[in-house]
Design an enzyme around this catalytic site. Structure first.
Site, PDB file in Angstrom:
ATOM      1  N   ARG A 143       0.850  -1.178   0.000  1.00 22.39           N
ATOM      2  CA  ARG A 143       0.000   0.000   0.000  1.00 22.39           C
ATOM      3  C   ARG A 143       0.892   1.236   0.000  1.00 22.39           C
ATOM      4  NH1 ARG A 143      -3.415  -2.747  -1.585  1.00 22.39           N
ATOM      5  NH2 ARG A 143      -5.371  -3.385  -0.594  1.00 22.39           N
ATOM      6  N   HIS A 150      -1.285   1.025  -9.892  1.00 24.37           N
ATOM      7  CA  HIS A 150      -1.986   0.097  -8.989  1.00 24.37           C
ATOM      8  C   HIS A 150      -2.689  -0.984  -9.804  1.00 24.37           C
ATOM      9  CE1 HIS A 150      -3.964  -0.318  -4.766  1.00 24.37           C
ATOM     10  NE2 HIS A 150      -3.798  -1.495  -5.357  1.00 24.37           N
ATOM     11  N   GLU A 203      -3.537   8.149  -5.028  1.00 23.82           N
ATOM     12  CA  GLU A 203      -3.896   7.426  -6.256  1.00 23.82           C
ATOM     13  C   GLU A 203      -5.222   7.956  -6.774  1.00 23.82           C
ATOM     14  OE1 GLU A 203      -3.816   3.207  -5.591  1.00 23.82           O
ATOM     15  OE2 GLU A 203      -1.785   3.244  -4.810  1.00 23.82           O
TER      16      GLU A 203
END
Lengths: 325, 325
Positions: free
Chosen positions: A238, A286, A267
């Site tokens: 993360r 991601h 993000e």
């Protein structure tokens, strides 16, 4: 009969496999425009089950999907395609659902992403591509993965999937997890307290921890300063695990020598983000789990659990209620 | 006492390991300037042994090295770091040496190069780097190696080293070799006659054949036309295996979709070569074996064989005289 909510694209993929359950479920699907429909017609339902996966979580109608889930009158069971639980939406869903099940089918995809990053670093991909672009016939000696030592922080499904591959390639793996023990994916398992002395020796430091208060900013200035030169740092856990200011300073100082990042504090990363244009950073959006193969495996987990659920049997990968605040 | 000719860089690396044989060998070294010297002093010698490796073969004094070998009065034994025998210089040396031994320690390095090329193709490295360069946060779904089928033409040391890795990653391997049989690196072994029907199904077609009259231009127009779209073509064997005009036409037609090439008809490739500036070509300068690890393993092969030679025992990897014309 249970209402079954899922994304329209997912439904198209699994509709045939759902047919045997036709008298027990009533599908309700949401498409990328946020439109809801009952592909098999609307039936009276008592409770609902939901299959939430990347189609739903990352599509343009993600907000409508989550809102629909959270306004369901009764949520018997939620199957997530993800292993992580810390997203606020998933926390809210976990608090609402009678049963919440996760999935670890993304680990294999993420492990392949990690190997891609590892090979490209040790084989000097940046320099190879520069030589090709400049039509330079030069020999660039490289390093075999077989000679590298990987320190993997977080030795759950993803860490193990990476570790098994690195060992199969002849490399050395040190896994870090609280529960200790042994694991076929690691030469040794150590505790978090031992990490500092390993940072000075590892060729690769890989983060695949969940985000908790304990792990937030675990990779900070001291962490990077302890690395030896030429270390590859990888984060597929993360963004919140990394103090990005410290990472940028570390890269400037050569520790780590290179960072491969699939997750970030913010993000999507903004267009003026500090990582995009660095030669010592490899970054993706991601998406390290985004394979058709992971999607198919996750569909299978859901369908297997559906059969168990409808038969009144215990499902796989149930998450204890204590994980949801 | 035997004269021992090797490159100065090699000698520096193995000098300590040579000490136990000090009363049986008299080292003669050649440096990158072509200067010869006797680092342990000059002794009367009866015959010579030579360790020829990448330091010598690819250094700036390669021509002087080969000339020295071919003008030795008596060549008892030549240890090559390479598996290949078709280079005219090695053919000439093989015809002169009493014993010629090869080495297969480059296979592991080359297999890692092949995995690098495979991961980068299936993970859409070209598009990922374009997205990063343009600061575009976009999710690019990719394909796991676990779902791919590899057709490997030439299932000797290199093919087996690749095959073992692909199988460990969950992929499927079809190996092609005359001798048939079974192999832990392949799901199945087929004969060259069966290749056409496999070209239509393989996701990756890898050449690691030697160059012989039978294999020259084995990859021509029909070969590429038989591939399915999205095939990755890899050549780590010899440039002469490929009809490069046909390959360029094949790339233009999308079969193969991408080529990863370490060897070429002409080496070095000229600056105006047709491959350099294509997005559908990944190319390196005949260096897929160039790792410190392969070099160290090859040093070990030589040192082990040296002990056997000096003890009058049979060495490993001796090549029959019939291989040299």
């Amino acid at each position: 009969v249970k209402k079954l909510l899922t994304h329209a694209v997912t439904f198209a993929r699994i509709e045939t496999a759902l047919k045997p359950f036709a008298d027990q479920i009533s599908p309700l699907i949401i498409d990328d425009q946020g439109q809801m429909s009952h592909p098999w017609g609307e039936s009276e339902a008592d409770g609902a089950i939901v299959f939430g996966n990347t189609d739903a979580f990352f599509g343009p109608a993600a907000r409508e999907f989550f809102k629909t889930v959270l306004t369901l009158e009764k949520l018997d069971w939620f199957q997530s395609s993800a292993a992580g639980l810390e997203h606020p939406m998933l926390q809210a869903i976990g608090g609402k659902a009678d049963v919440y099940t996760s999935s670890h089918q993304q680990s294999e995809a993420i492990a392949e992403w990690v190997l891609w990053a590892g090979f490209d670093y040790f084989q000097r991909g940046v320099e190879r591509r520069k030589a090709q672009a400049e039509a330079q016939w030069i020999r660039l000696p490289f390093r075999e993965i077989s000679s590298t030592h990987w320190l993997i922080l977080g030795f759950g499904g993803i860490g193990q999937a990476v570790g098994r591959r690195i060992r199969a390639l002849g490399g050395t793996v040190t896994g870090v997890r609280r529960s200790g023990g042994e694991d076929p994916g690691a030469n040794e398992i150590i505790s978090i307290n031992e990490v500092p002395s390993y940072l000075t020796r590892a060729d690769v430091v890989l983060l695949c921890l969940p985000h908790t208060p304990d792990t937030e900013n675990i990779a900070g200035a001291d962490f990077f300063a302890a690395m030896k030169p030429e270390t590859l740092f990888i984060n597929v856990g993360r963004g919140a695990l990394v103090d990005e200011t410290a990472l940028l300073a570390g890269l400037d100082a050569g520790r780590p020598a290179h960072a491969a990042l699939d997750v970030f504090q913010v993000e999507p990363q903004p267009a003026d983000g500090a990582f995009w244009h660095r030669n010592d950073v490899t970054m993706t959006a991601h998406m390290s789990a985004t394979t058709a193969q992971a999607r198919a495996r996750t569909d299978t987990v859901f369908l297997d659990n559906l059969a168990l659920f409808l038969a009144g049997r215990e499902m796989k990968n149930t998450v204890p209620a204590s994980e949801f605040s």
